[in-house]
Design an enzyme around this catalytic site. Sequence first.
Site, short mmCIF file in Angstrom:
data_model
loop_
_atom_site.label_atom_id
_atom_site.label_comp_id
_atom_site.label_asym_id
_atom_site.label_seq_id
_atom_site.Cartn_x
_atom_site.Cartn_y
_atom_site.Cartn_z
N GLU B 61 0.83 -1.21 0.00
CA GLU B 61 0.00 0.00 0.00
C GLU B 61 0.86 1.26 0.00
O GLU B 61 0.58 2.22 -0.71
CB GLU B 61 -0.95 0.00 1.21
CG GLU B 61 -2.17 -0.87 1.06
CD GLU B 61 -1.87 -2.35 1.25
OE1 GLU B 61 -0.73 -2.69 1.65
OE2 GLU B 61 -2.76 -3.17 0.97
N HIS B 130 -10.34 -6.49 8.65
CA HIS B 130 -10.92 -6.09 7.37
C HIS B 130 -12.20 -5.30 7.54
O HIS B 130 -12.88 -5.03 6.56
CB HIS B 130 -11.26 -7.31 6.51
CG HIS B 130 -10.09 -8.14 6.13
ND1 HIS B 130 -9.38 -8.90 7.03
CD2 HIS B 130 -9.49 -8.35 4.92
CE1 HIS B 130 -8.41 -9.55 6.41
NE2 HIS B 130 -8.46 -9.22 5.12
#
Lengths: 436, 326, 84
Positions: B61, B130
């Site tokens: 990321e 998540h």
Amino acid sequence: MSDPIEFVMPSLGADMDEGTITEWMVGPGDAVERGDIVAIVETDKADIDIEVWHSGRVAEILVPPGRLVPVGTPLAMLDVTDGEAIPPAPVAAAAPAEATAPATTSPPPAPPPPAPPPPAPPPSAPDMVAITSPPTRHGPTSYGAGDSPATGDDGAPASRIAASPLARRLAGERGIDLSTLSGSGPDGAITAQDLAAVSARPRPVQPEPDRPKRDPAERMRRAIADLMARSKREIPHYYLAADIDLEAASIWLEAANAERPVKDRILPAAVLLKAVALAAAEHPNFNGFWLDGRFQPGDGVHLGVAVSLRGGGLVAPALHDADQLSIPDLMVGLRDVVARARSGRLRGSEMSDPTLTVSNLGDRGVEVVNGVIYPPQVSLVGLGRISTRPAVVDGEIVARRLVTATLAADHRATDGQLGARFLNTIAKLVQEPEKL
Amino acid sequence: MTDTITYRDALHDAHREALEADDRVLVMGEDVADYGGTYAVTKGLHEEFGRARVRNTPLSESGFVGAGIGAALGGLRPIVEVMTVNFSLLALDQIVNTAATYLHMSGGQFNVPVVIRMATGAGRQLAAQHSHSLEAWYAHVPGLRVVAPATVTDARWMLASALDDPDPVIMFEHAALYASKGELSDGGGPVDLDRAAIRRPGSDITICAWGGTLSKALEAAEELGSDGIEAEVIDLRTLRPLDDATIVQSVMRTNRAVVVDEGWRSVGLSAEISARITEQCFYHLDAPVGRVCSAEVPIPYPSHLEQAALPQVPAVVAAAKAAMNR
Amino acid sequence: MTNEEAARVIVDAIEAVAADADPREVDPTEDIWYALDLDSMDQLNVMIAIGDRTGIEVPEADYPKLQSLADMTAYLAGVVTPKG
């Protein structure tokens, strides 16, 4: 006869949040007529004659002369005889401005002694709180995340009355003693609904020591400073200017004045004010207020006339319904309001409700006036010196009398295109002074 | 004429339109090409626009968000997809210390026109790593704009408005919304990213929601309506800058407010909104501002615990009734 | 009307309009309106006050001749003398 009603400290413009009664013209038992001047109030800017908006009789004077009180404080109780008397439009128009500053305009209820926070039982807890043994080391409550306010020492009796902020404000405005009510709101709090049924009960204002008097010139300066700083902070001004041909108007005025005795003579300013007022009626977007995030049109064209005071400072009292006045009547009104502004005898209704302001600095020799708008108004027309300047008429350079008119307008309320049309309308109207 | 469409397809159409409209637009992120992105938003776009403009990136990321920011500085208009907000924390340095600061640190010389999209929220049994709602982390940061489309119409049209913004925009898509269907009105167009929307007018209480909580707020409002309580539901749409005016004007009318936030209660958006209401509407409040938030736990995996941890319709109804003392 | 009478009328009229103004402090040849910060409304009121005291109606067309105390004194004395 219905219950006595309150006569409160009026708001005399966006810059006023408190005032001092300097003199009562009436006393208990005196009959009053709607429109009568009943008191003189000293504000930061001037001594203002305050009118009453009901006919009836004075029941009680609540605030003696000399005490500084916030706007909205009950000053006297009236037994009214004219039933549902309603304050005139001007005062109503000014009211919304107050809504934006409730903290400073409503009289605070008499403060009870400080008390610990109410030991409120937690309101119905959402079911998530019921989850036991969350898979973390810290339960929700150890984050201070519960629904109920954290309480210091449990069980301490609350002496403060539980009431919503809205209920407290309304009770203050209506003079209702919260301790006489029982609450139906969350945790037994008094809510606005609980006040609805209760009629106003006057509560004499607690005496408070007089604050040291500031120098009047300093207070005036301070009031102007606050209002003008607010204007430049909040209002995105845009400026337009146009030279207006005053030849026709000047010739017409010279002829008119030649036939008039000195005391009935008309100043060019009166002609220009009439043109501005008519233009404002035609372009209502410039005539009104920016309040609560939107434009609110004025109720009639009430021209604020910026009057400089000898010794410094200025006030801008209103010429009411200026678009409806003939030029001679407007001149009479202008003379009167300027004279009273300079002698400090303006009326409350004149201070509270101008819908746009005109600033004329032509006498001081300037050409262009880029003004600062009086909040919450949305426009200010500036007028410079009427001077003879070269102009091109029918292809020839000729000497004409011209004035530069400017518009300072609030870009939130209008755009330049519309502003240009407003200025053009003024210019066009003065070309036919006999029709004004 | 109206058309029923999924939130996912609305986003897909928005991406295709953006790629068609402007050669500078590209999409980048993990598996956005062949796999079509984690939530299949970009499915098939690489075939139409090529792998240069719909680019798979390594699983890093910090790396690919940083590359997207660099591409934006270099004149492109990248749309960077991050799988979930949880993983975006690896790119927090790039977003907070770089994207959000360059305009200011360069004295206005360099703006960063990047759009960073990410899924947020729980409800799909994806467990704590998540499922969190960390919108508030980004909404805290000056220099960023944070938006959260809650309806298919906003999903369809917000992307273009976000791309038009010369500065970085973070776009939150609640994971539970992708499969939801709604009516897309004909002739939609640019979304005013400065304004919240009143999704249901009402006079008794204001319910503020966004993204994944909007549908719950609307459902609660219907239920309240059958009990004679007319709730006004505001979809915030933009979480930074908050549209105070719409909220304040509503609460001035209703005198009561409840905020529904899937984030945690402590130090979150619900706290911010509640504070703003209290600051600006104090003398208009007839009850304390209510909050319905997620339980202060990492979102659990088991379905019954996950559902119990999230704000639900009955809790919203209860909070509104508590404010009404009903 | 003598010059002295005319001057007294003018000073009285100005003081009636602007109590704090002191025309005696101003150089008689200076622009009196500017010096005392009197605007066109004040000027009109001064003309009215002169009219009240003397019965003289100064035509508007003559205003440009009335810019200093000396001008005004001469003008008023001049207007009255021939008639008297």
